[in-house]
Design an enzyme around this catalytic site. Sequence first.
Site, PDB file in Angstrom:
ATOM      1  N   THR A 134      49.633  49.140  34.505  1.00 33.48           N
ATOM      2  CA  THR A 134      50.844  49.154  33.671  1.00 33.48           C
ATOM      3  C   THR A 134      50.634  48.627  32.257  1.00 33.48           C
ATOM      4  OG1 THR A 134      52.975  48.003  33.422  1.00 33.48           O
ATOM      5  CG2 THR A 134      51.398  46.967  34.867  1.00 33.48           C
ATOM      6  N   GLU A 136      52.532  46.649  30.937  1.00 27.97           N
ATOM      7  CA  GLU A 136      52.899  45.230  30.959  1.00 27.97           C
ATOM      8  C   GLU A 136      51.659  44.333  30.871  1.00 27.97           C
ATOM      9  OE1 GLU A 136      55.854  43.091  31.445  1.00 27.97           O
ATOM     10  OE2 GLU A 136      56.623  44.829  30.389  1.00 27.97           O
ATOM     11  N   TYR A 158      54.783  39.517  37.477  1.00 32.64           N
ATOM     12  CA  TYR A 158      54.518  40.938  37.749  1.00 32.64           C
ATOM     13  C   TYR A 158      53.231  41.371  37.037  1.00 32.64           C
ATOM     14  CZ  TYR A 158      54.797  46.019  37.214  1.00 32.64           C
ATOM     15  OH  TYR A 158      54.501  47.364  37.201  1.00 32.64           O
ATOM     16  N   LYS A 162      49.518  42.497  38.543  1.00 30.01           N
ATOM     17  CA  LYS A 162      48.931  43.809  38.240  1.00 30.01           C
ATOM     18  C   LYS A 162      47.575  43.653  37.530  1.00 30.01           C
ATOM     19  CE  LYS A 162      51.943  47.050  39.591  1.00 30.01           C
ATOM     20  NZ  LYS A 162      51.625  48.266  40.335  1.00 30.01           N
TER      21      LYS A 162
END
Length: 365
Positions: A134, A136, A158, A162
């Site tokens: 991601t 992010e 999160y 990841k």
Amino acid sequence: MKNKIAIITGITGQDGSYLAELLLKKNYIVHGIRRRSSSINTSRIDHLHDNKKILGKKFFLHYGDLLDSISLEKIINKILPDEIYNLAAQSHVKISFDMPEYTSNVNALGTLRILEIIKNLSNKKRIKFYQASTSELFGDSVHKKKDENTPFFPKSPYATSKLFSYWITKNYRESYNLYCVNGILFNHESPRRGLNFVTRKITYILTRISNGLENKLEIGNLNAKRDWGHAKEYSEMMWKMLQLKKPEDFVIATEKQFSVRNFIELTCKEIGFQIKWKGKNLDEYGYVSRIFDENLKIKINQKIVVINKRFFRPNDVEDLLGKSIKARKKLNWKPKYNIKKLIKDMVKEDKLLAEYEVLKKKANK
Ligand code: NAP
Ligand code: G4F
């Protein structure tokens, strides 16, 4: 030619449903892993599941969970797929601050569990593995446009979970010569997006307000900027990544950036009215300044967007913009959806939902 076999974790989610459709169109046999839930969680794929005549021998669902190695091992060992797409995750950034341990267990260790199974099967079959990485991961990176070489700077449980998955995928590729890739995808949305992600929340609630079903859209950080694409197109890129000879990681992005505020303004325009802003910080609000469609159930000066502290995060990623030159060259990536087309697609579906509810209410009177 023999049909290829794929396993999709997270098949009941937004991306899983689009990917399943795509693979079935390409004549794959698709096995989806769904987790047990007390309420029905298959609404995004029911159209595939119900279509037994066509798909009876091509589409299967299995109960499994990324927290449960036994279920994963049983499914993967039995099916021995050609490809595994790991899309399952606790995918909500704000909720990851409330449930950091759970998020890490599913998102980080869940990936490791699958990779271990693939590694142990590597003498039987070379299974290709896709990891849903991601944008992010870039978090607070100082580089304006992010590509495959931009350093990561995660800002949430999160993103950190990841980050583990990104590196473990790369490690297993390099250590055990497995075919494993990371798709570093920027935000992608659709009419199937979960209602608690900002874009869908905006299109869903604003279409309800303009049909007289709700009064206000309560929102958090209006100034956060994202690079938003369409999930349907992004799912196709996942498949393309697994068709290359050599496993490589790719960034997928539209290379265009809009703020949450822009997204609201464009959605209002698509529905048929104009919004203007007043006030500052937590007291800022959006009101109806012009109406283009007289059938809308709204009034001039109606306050329709308000800020609610509840939707702010302890630490937000303010600015995400991607650079996907590598994918453009090697995967022939070129987004067909721009922001206006994406919003048009989402508003169209949410308008139908709102109009249906209005009709239902009238019938019940
Ligand atoms: P989503 O709609 O939230 O779907 C997540 C899926 O994971 C759902 O099917 C969910 O099942 C399943 N899941 C959650 N916990 C699980 C568990 N413990 N065991 C098995 N399945 C579990 O997410 P999405 O937008 O499709 O995103 C797909 C993947 O891409 C995610 O990994 C996400 O983090 C990543 N990603 C998304 C974006 C984006 O903008 N959409 C961008 C980059 C990366 P239920 O239906 O039962 O909840
Ligand atoms: O829609 P969001 O919740 O998406 P976010 O945090 O960017 O995460 C999504 O994209 C990631 C890719 O970059 C995925 F990895 C992840 O799984 C997920 O799919 O929030 C977008 C922005 C944030 O800055 C947030 O603070 O919108 C801001 N925002 C403002 N008001 C809001 C709200 N977000 C949500 N969910 N709800 C609000 O009311």
